[in-house]
Design a protein around this motif. Structure first.
Motif, short mmCIF file in Angstrom:
data_model
loop_
_atom_site.label_atom_id
_atom_site.label_comp_id
_atom_site.label_asym_id
_atom_site.label_seq_id
_atom_site.Cartn_x
_atom_site.Cartn_y
_atom_site.Cartn_z
N ARG A 138 -24.07 -29.19 -33.30
CA ARG A 138 -23.44 -30.18 -32.42
C ARG A 138 -22.17 -30.74 -33.07
O ARG A 138 -21.15 -30.89 -32.41
CB ARG A 138 -24.45 -31.29 -32.12
CG ARG A 138 -23.97 -32.25 -31.06
CD ARG A 138 -25.01 -33.25 -30.69
NE ARG A 138 -25.43 -33.97 -31.88
CZ ARG A 138 -26.48 -34.77 -31.94
NH1 ARG A 138 -27.23 -34.94 -30.89
NH2 ARG A 138 -26.79 -35.39 -33.06
N GLN A 139 -22.22 -31.01 -34.38
CA GLN A 139 -21.05 -31.56 -35.07
C GLN A 139 -19.93 -30.53 -35.13
O GLN A 139 -18.75 -30.86 -34.96
CB GLN A 139 -21.43 -32.03 -36.47
CG GLN A 139 -22.27 -33.29 -36.46
CD GLN A 139 -22.76 -33.67 -37.85
OE1 GLN A 139 -22.68 -32.89 -38.79
NE2 GLN A 139 -23.28 -34.89 -37.96
N ARG A 140 -20.26 -29.28 -35.37
CA ARG A 140 -19.23 -28.22 -35.39
C ARG A 140 -18.58 -28.08 -34.02
O ARG A 140 -17.37 -27.91 -33.91
CB ARG A 140 -19.85 -26.89 -35.83
CG ARG A 140 -20.08 -26.80 -37.33
CD ARG A 140 -20.43 -25.38 -37.74
NE ARG A 140 -21.68 -24.90 -37.16
CZ ARG A 140 -22.89 -25.09 -37.69
NH1 ARG A 140 -23.03 -25.75 -38.83
NH2 ARG A 140 -23.96 -24.62 -37.10
N ARG A 141 -19.39 -28.14 -32.95
CA ARG A 141 -18.85 -28.04 -31.60
C ARG A 141 -17.91 -29.21 -31.31
O ARG A 141 -16.84 -29.03 -30.73
CB ARG A 141 -20.01 -28.04 -30.59
CG ARG A 141 -19.55 -27.66 -29.21
CD ARG A 141 -20.67 -27.55 -28.17
NE ARG A 141 -21.98 -27.27 -28.69
CZ ARG A 141 -23.07 -28.00 -28.40
NH1 ARG A 141 -23.00 -29.04 -27.60
NH2 ARG A 141 -24.25 -27.68 -28.90
N LYS A 142 -18.29 -30.41 -31.76
CA LYS A 142 -17.46 -31.61 -31.54
C LYS A 142 -16.12 -31.45 -32.26
O LYS A 142 -15.06 -31.75 -31.71
CB LYS A 142 -18.21 -32.84 -32.06
CG LYS A 142 -17.62 -34.16 -31.59
CD LYS A 142 -18.36 -35.33 -32.18
CE LYS A 142 -19.45 -35.78 -31.27
NZ LYS A 142 -20.11 -37.02 -31.72
N ARG A 143 -16.15 -30.95 -33.53
CA ARG A 143 -14.90 -30.75 -34.29
C ARG A 143 -14.01 -29.71 -33.61
O ARG A 143 -12.80 -29.87 -33.52
CB ARG A 143 -15.21 -30.30 -35.72
CG ARG A 143 -15.35 -31.45 -36.69
CD ARG A 143 -15.46 -30.97 -38.11
NE ARG A 143 -16.83 -31.23 -38.52
CZ ARG A 143 -17.65 -30.40 -39.12
NH1 ARG A 143 -17.23 -29.21 -39.46
NH2 ARG A 143 -18.86 -30.71 -39.42
N ARG A 144 -14.61 -28.64 -33.12
CA ARG A 144 -13.86 -27.60 -32.45
C ARG A 144 -13.18 -28.14 -31.19
O ARG A 144 -12.02 -27.83 -30.92
CB ARG A 144 -14.79 -26.44 -32.05
CG ARG A 144 -14.21 -25.11 -32.37
CD ARG A 144 -15.16 -23.97 -32.11
NE ARG A 144 -16.51 -24.34 -32.54
CZ ARG A 144 -17.63 -23.87 -32.03
NH1 ARG A 144 -17.61 -22.99 -31.07
NH2 ARG A 144 -18.80 -24.24 -32.46
N GLN A 145 -13.92 -28.96 -30.43
CA GLN A 145 -13.33 -29.55 -29.23
C GLN A 145 -12.18 -30.47 -29.57
O GLN A 145 -11.16 -30.50 -28.88
CB GLN A 145 -14.41 -30.31 -28.44
CG GLN A 145 -15.41 -29.40 -27.77
CD GLN A 145 -16.56 -30.18 -27.13
OE1 GLN A 145 -16.73 -31.36 -27.39
NE2 GLN A 145 -17.33 -29.48 -26.30
#
Length: 150
Positions: A138-145
């Motif tokens: 979830r944190q990686r997805r948030k950073r990517r966004q």
């Protein structure tokens, strides 16, 4: 109630047809027969399993129970075992070789029964059930966004 009638009522276990059948198998170990009878009573009277029968494997000096959890369901082999009695890998393999799912039932001295499903080989566990999330993903997805927005 008189003492004689109380004694007769207490001996119903000794006259139970399943116990007599287990004794006829001549496994030679009264503790194992007692454990098998307790499991038999649990399967038939508490769990209401169907077609519960007693069998003996010649090399394994134990009473095995074969039963169906419900009408038309698969047959299961149940290996009742007093908790202090050891069990070899060979014994488990002999019970598994019957071709039915195997349940090992440890029987404690206070008549507590603990069932454990046994398999031939390793079985991967079912994934956990519930609202679990992979926080790292979830944190990686948030950073990517966030990076895509800039």
């Amino acid at each position: 109630m008189s003492g004689a009638s109380e004694g007769a009522e207490a001996n119903w276990i000794l006259r139970h047809p399943a116990l007599q059948q287990m004794k006829e198998l001549q496994v030679g170990d009264s503790e194992q027969i007692h454990a098998a009878f307790l499991v038999y009573m649990d399967l038939t009277e508490v769990r209401r399993w169907k077609e519960v029968s007693c069998v003996k494997i010649p090399d394994l000096q134990a009473v095995l129970l074969e039963a169906q959890e419900k009408d038309g369901g698969p047959v299961h082999t149940v290996l009742p075992l007093p908790v202090h009695q050891s069990l070899s890998h060979r014994s488990i393999c002999q019970a598994l070789d019957r071709g039915f799912p195997l349940l090992l039932c440890a029987v404690a001295s206070d008549s507590t029964l603990v069932y454990q499903r046994m398999t031939d080989g390793l079985v991967t566990p079912d994934p956990p059930v519930g609202p679990f999330e992979d926080v790292g993903r979830r944190q990686r997805r948030k950073r990517r966004q966030q990076q895509q927005q800039h």
